[in-house]
Design a protein around this motif. Structure first.
Motif, PDB file in Angstrom:
ATOM      1  N   TRP A  87     -16.314 -14.762 -34.580  1.00  0.00           N
ATOM      2  CA  TRP A  87     -16.302 -13.306 -34.719  1.00  0.00           C
ATOM      3  C   TRP A  87     -16.122 -12.618 -33.367  1.00  0.00           C
ATOM      4  O   TRP A  87     -15.452 -11.582 -33.265  1.00  0.00           O
ATOM      5  CB  TRP A  87     -17.572 -12.823 -35.422  1.00  0.00           C
ATOM      6  CG  TRP A  87     -18.834 -12.967 -34.601  1.00  0.00           C
ATOM      7  CD1 TRP A  87     -19.689 -14.020 -34.596  1.00  0.00           C
ATOM      8  CD2 TRP A  87     -19.349 -12.004 -33.678  1.00  0.00           C
ATOM      9  NE1 TRP A  87     -20.714 -13.791 -33.717  1.00  0.00           N
ATOM     10  CE2 TRP A  87     -20.541 -12.558 -33.137  1.00  0.00           C
ATOM     11  CE3 TRP A  87     -18.945 -10.748 -33.238  1.00  0.00           C
ATOM     12  CZ2 TRP A  87     -21.317 -11.897 -32.197  1.00  0.00           C
ATOM     13  CZ3 TRP A  87     -19.717 -10.086 -32.287  1.00  0.00           C
ATOM     14  CH2 TRP A  87     -20.884 -10.653 -31.782  1.00  0.00           C
ATOM     15  N   MET A  88     -16.676 -13.208 -32.295  1.00  0.00           N
ATOM     16  CA  MET A  88     -16.603 -12.577 -30.983  1.00  0.00           C
ATOM     17  C   MET A  88     -15.174 -12.585 -30.440  1.00  0.00           C
ATOM     18  O   MET A  88     -14.661 -11.554 -29.969  1.00  0.00           O
ATOM     19  CB  MET A  88     -17.550 -13.294 -30.010  1.00  0.00           C
ATOM     20  CG  MET A  88     -17.657 -12.627 -28.665  1.00  0.00           C
ATOM     21  SD  MET A  88     -18.819 -13.474 -27.575  1.00  0.00           S
ATOM     22  CE  MET A  88     -20.368 -12.942 -28.271  1.00  0.00           C
ATOM     23  N   SER A  89     -14.513 -13.738 -30.526  1.00  0.00           N
ATOM     24  CA  SER A  89     -13.146 -13.822 -30.006  1.00  0.00           C
ATOM     25  C   SER A  89     -12.198 -12.959 -30.837  1.00  0.00           C
ATOM     26  O   SER A  89     -11.294 -12.319 -30.303  1.00  0.00           O
ATOM     27  CB  SER A  89     -12.676 -15.277 -29.971  1.00  0.00           C
ATOM     28  OG  SER A  89     -12.717 -15.852 -31.240  1.00  0.00           O
ATOM     29  N   CYS A  90     -12.401 -12.917 -32.164  1.00  0.00           N
ATOM     30  CA  CYS A  90     -11.535 -12.089 -33.020  1.00  0.00           C
ATOM     31  C   CYS A  90     -11.703 -10.597 -32.713  1.00  0.00           C
ATOM     32  O   CYS A  90     -10.717  -9.859 -32.647  1.00  0.00           O
ATOM     33  CB  CYS A  90     -11.859 -12.337 -34.488  1.00  0.00           C
ATOM     34  SG  CYS A  90     -10.973 -13.731 -35.169  1.00  0.00           S
ATOM     35  N   LEU A  91     -12.960 -10.180 -32.533  1.00  0.00           N
ATOM     36  CA  LEU A  91     -13.207  -8.766 -32.263  1.00  0.00           C
ATOM     37  C   LEU A  91     -12.621  -8.357 -30.911  1.00  0.00           C
ATOM     38  O   LEU A  91     -11.999  -7.291 -30.777  1.00  0.00           O
ATOM     39  CB  LEU A  91     -14.715  -8.496 -32.297  1.00  0.00           C
ATOM     40  CG  LEU A  91     -15.168  -7.048 -32.146  1.00  0.00           C
ATOM     41  CD1 LEU A  91     -14.543  -6.173 -33.221  1.00  0.00           C
ATOM     42  CD2 LEU A  91     -16.683  -6.944 -32.194  1.00  0.00           C
ATOM     43  N   PHE A  92     -12.813  -9.220 -29.903  1.00  0.00           N
ATOM     44  CA  PHE A  92     -12.281  -8.920 -28.575  1.00  0.00           C
ATOM     45  C   PHE A  92     -10.749  -8.916 -28.588  1.00  0.00           C
ATOM     46  O   PHE A  92     -10.105  -8.060 -27.969  1.00  0.00           O
ATOM     47  CB  PHE A  92     -12.836  -9.924 -27.562  1.00  0.00           C
ATOM     48  CG  PHE A  92     -12.705  -9.474 -26.132  1.00  0.00           C
ATOM     49  CD1 PHE A  92     -12.519  -8.154 -25.807  1.00  0.00           C
ATOM     50  CD2 PHE A  92     -12.770 -10.389 -25.098  1.00  0.00           C
ATOM     51  CE1 PHE A  92     -12.408  -7.732 -24.490  1.00  0.00           C
ATOM     52  CE2 PHE A  92     -12.660  -9.990 -23.778  1.00  0.00           C
ATOM     53  CZ  PHE A  92     -12.486  -8.657 -23.483  1.00  0.00           C
ATOM     54  N   MET A  93     -10.158  -9.881 -29.313  1.00  0.00           N
ATOM     55  CA  MET A  93      -8.694  -9.905 -29.419  1.00  0.00           C
ATOM     56  C   MET A  93      -8.166  -8.654 -30.120  1.00  0.00           C
ATOM     57  O   MET A  93      -7.113  -8.127 -29.753  1.00  0.00           O
ATOM     58  CB  MET A  93      -8.235 -11.151 -30.185  1.00  0.00           C
ATOM     59  CG  MET A  93      -8.017 -12.361 -29.312  1.00  0.00           C
ATOM     60  SD  MET A  93      -7.033 -13.605 -30.134  1.00  0.00           S
ATOM     61  CE  MET A  93      -8.130 -14.127 -31.423  1.00  0.00           C
ATOM     62  N   MET A  94      -8.915  -8.181 -31.119  1.00  0.00           N
ATOM     63  CA  MET A  94      -8.503  -6.955 -31.804  1.00  0.00           C
ATOM     64  C   MET A  94      -8.435  -5.790 -30.816  1.00  0.00           C
ATOM     65  O   MET A  94      -7.456  -5.020 -30.791  1.00  0.00           O
ATOM     66  CB  MET A  94      -9.497  -6.633 -32.918  1.00  0.00           C
ATOM     67  CG  MET A  94      -9.149  -5.393 -33.703  1.00  0.00           C
ATOM     68  SD  MET A  94     -10.583  -4.692 -34.542  1.00  0.00           S
ATOM     69  CE  MET A  94     -10.929  -3.281 -33.562  1.00  0.00           C
TER      70      MET A  94
END
Length: 572
Positions: free
Chosen positions: A52-59
């Motif tokens: 969830w952290m990498s996806c949110l930051f990538m978003m």
């Protein structure tokens, strides 16, 4: 090309958001491995970690980069090499995404080094002496962090794999892991420009303004913070923790003071980024990694918006960046002024904008923790300084009289820039509460005495009043009040950090090189190699010239001499 890239990046940003919701709701982590080469027992594998952290930051990275590219379509339209600029920005974003999704220290090095290399290319984009100097300072400062990552790779050879994520939990007290976290902290300090590596961040303002918006919000400077968030388990037991807390608190304090002495619009915003980075690193060193991540994301939106508004104003002001030449822009460019004021208020932490949710929570956790008064003072004084330079900037830009030397036509005809700014304006307003609901599974309720609870409001009011009073004072009385010569140099020039990190090091190395050339290259080596050989050959050539004159006496003398030498050796 700009519009195609904008839609492409924006689409992937939306896809990342939905994927983030899926992973968060189902509490899932995806670990992917792609085998590149397999030879006997040797396997070279490319790993990807998606949680969830990498996806949110990538978003956030993809959203801001898509808006920045859309903005660049108008801002850089007179540039002959616009496609080259867009390709460099895309490489920059790709390097950051590689760093975000990597559970492996080797691929982290690729993303880390890619950020450093492409940032150098972007800083020297406007090719002049100032840009080259700034680019070298940026590149060489970041090389220190690259060397630290290489040292981490060397120390990770004590373990079976370079996938650091496997060893964080059960190797916490291992000596090798202590050395690894020491190098990781140093690398993060260079990339996030903490003291004593702070001088490159304002120098990187030589890059085009869209690049500054991208660098200072979600890519280059946040890479160090993100890396420490990933290594947070090791950070809690590290002996470097207190040192990191002290240095990041001083960075926050130093950047806030220096911003009040600065007159370059972009450098003021860059120093505010430095102050916020100090806040993120210091809250990380207290052990609140989720709060640091929360502030990292909320800060990204309004800081990108702040730089885009600054770019619009610089564009309108005929490429003038000195705030003393500006004034009264709110009458001419009201929409840009609206975006600038809201992003400034979000930076100060005005309720209920994006910055309020993260900054208020951070400062209340500081009040709740058992640190000494010095740390407490650094946090709250730096918060007051943030409001101080924000009010000063607003007065110089919006309220003071128009001071540009020539009469210039100010207008907001460029709706491409306005549309891109309004996209970020919307996110700057809602992203604080929106992220607060998503990141924290339950609301933090911090119970404090009334005055401690209101301390944030108190320092904001005091900082705002001081900023208003000092900005409206006569310039001569202001000089008497603030600008004691040595003190103003010390405070305004970032505690002499640019001099210490450039001129002092350069002077020592260059003077040592001068002595080496003078005493060795042009000294005894010259006499025994180049110049000495020349003299010997020159003298021999004179002797050979005598022989070549076919002088009978010389030949006879040399023949008798050789006969005497042979007889002498025969009877010895």
């Amino acid at each position: 090309m700009c519009l195609v890239n904008f839609f492409f990046l924006f689409f992937f940003s939306v896809m990342n958001f939905f994927f983030f919701i899926y992973l968060l709701m189902n509490n899932k982590i995806m670990f992917l491995e792609w085998e590149l080469i397999s030879f006997n027992s040797l396997m070279i594998v490319f790993s990807i970690l998606i949680d969830w952290m990498s996806c949110l930051f990538m978003m956030y990275v993809l959203l801001i980069s898509s808006v920045v590219i859309y903005y660049s379509n108008s801002y850089m339209k007179s540039d002959l090499n616009l496609n080259r600029f867009i390709i460099l920005v895309l490489l920059f974003v790709f390097s950051m995404i590689l760093l975000i999704i990597s559970p492996n220290i080797i691929s982290i090095l690729l993303g880390w080094d890619g950020l450093g290399l492409v940032s150098y290319c972007l800083v020297i984009y406007y090719q002049n002496i100032k840009s080259y100097n700034s680019g070298m300072l940026t590149a060489l400062s970041n090389r220190i962090g690259d060397v630290m990552i290489l040292m981490v790779i060397a120390w990770m050879m004590n373990y079976p794999s370079w996938n650091y994520i496997f060893y964080l939990n059960f190797m916490v007290n291992d000596y090798c892991m202590n050395m690894i976290i020491f190098f990781i902290i140093l690398a993060s300090m260079t990339k996030s420009a903490q003291i004593p590596f702070s001088s490159w961040l304002p120098a990187a303002m030589a890059a085009p303004t869209p690049v500054s918006a991208l660098v200072h919000s979600s890519t280059l400077v946040t890479a160090g913070v993100y890396l420490l968030i990933r290594f947070n388990i090791l950070l809690i037991n590290s002996y470097m923790l207190n040192m990191l807390l002290l240095l990041s608190g001083l960075t926050m304090f130093m950047a806030g003071i220096s911003a009040n002495y600065e007159y370059d619009l972009k450098k003021i915003i860059a120093l505010s980024t430095l102050s916020q980075l100090g806040l993120m690193m210091s809250i990380l060193s207290m052990g609140f990694f989720d709060l640091a991540f929360f502030h990292l994301l909320t800060h990204a939106m309004f800081k990108a918006l702040l730089f885009m508004c600054a770019g619009m104003i610089i564009h309108m002001m005929n490429d003038t960046q000195d705030i003393r030449y500006m004034g009264g822009v709110s009458y001419c460019i009201p929409l840009t002024s609206l975006c600038l004021n809201i992003s400034n208020m979000a930076l100060c932490g005005i309720p209920f904008l994006a910055g309020f949710y993260s900054k208020d929570l951070v400062l209340e956790m500081v009040s709740f923790s058992n640190f000494n008064f010095y740390i407490y003072f650094l946090y709250y004084f730096s918060t007051g300084l943030t409001v101080f330079y924000s009010i000063r900037l607003t007065i110089y830009l919006m309220i003071n009289d128009y001071n540009l030397i020539s009469v210039y036509n100010l207008n907001e005809e460029d709706y491409t820039m306005i549309k891109s700014m309004f996209m970020l304006l919307f996110m700057s307003i809602i992203s604080g509460s929106f992220l607060g609901w998503l990141i924290f599974s339950y609301p933090y309720m911090i119970y404090l005495p009334f005055n401690m609870k209101m301390m944030v409001i108190y320092v904001m009011i005091i900082g705002g009043l001081l900023g208003y009073l000092i900005s409206n004072m006569n310039i001569y009385s202001l000089n008497k009040f603030l600008h004691f010569y040595k003190l103003s140099n010390f405070l305004g020039f970032m505690w002499f950090l640019p001099n210490l990190s450039t001129y002092s090091l350069n002077f020592l190395i260059l003077s040592y090189g001068h002595n080496l050339i003078k005493n060795i290259d042009l000294g005894w080596i010259e006499m025994y190699s180049g110049q000495g050989m020349f003299n010997i050959l020159k003298n021999y050539s004179i002797v050979f010239y005598l022989f070549n004159n076919n002088n009978f006496k010389v030949y006879l003398f040399s023949f008798i001499l050789w006969i005497l030498i042979l007889i002498f050796y025969m009877y010895m």
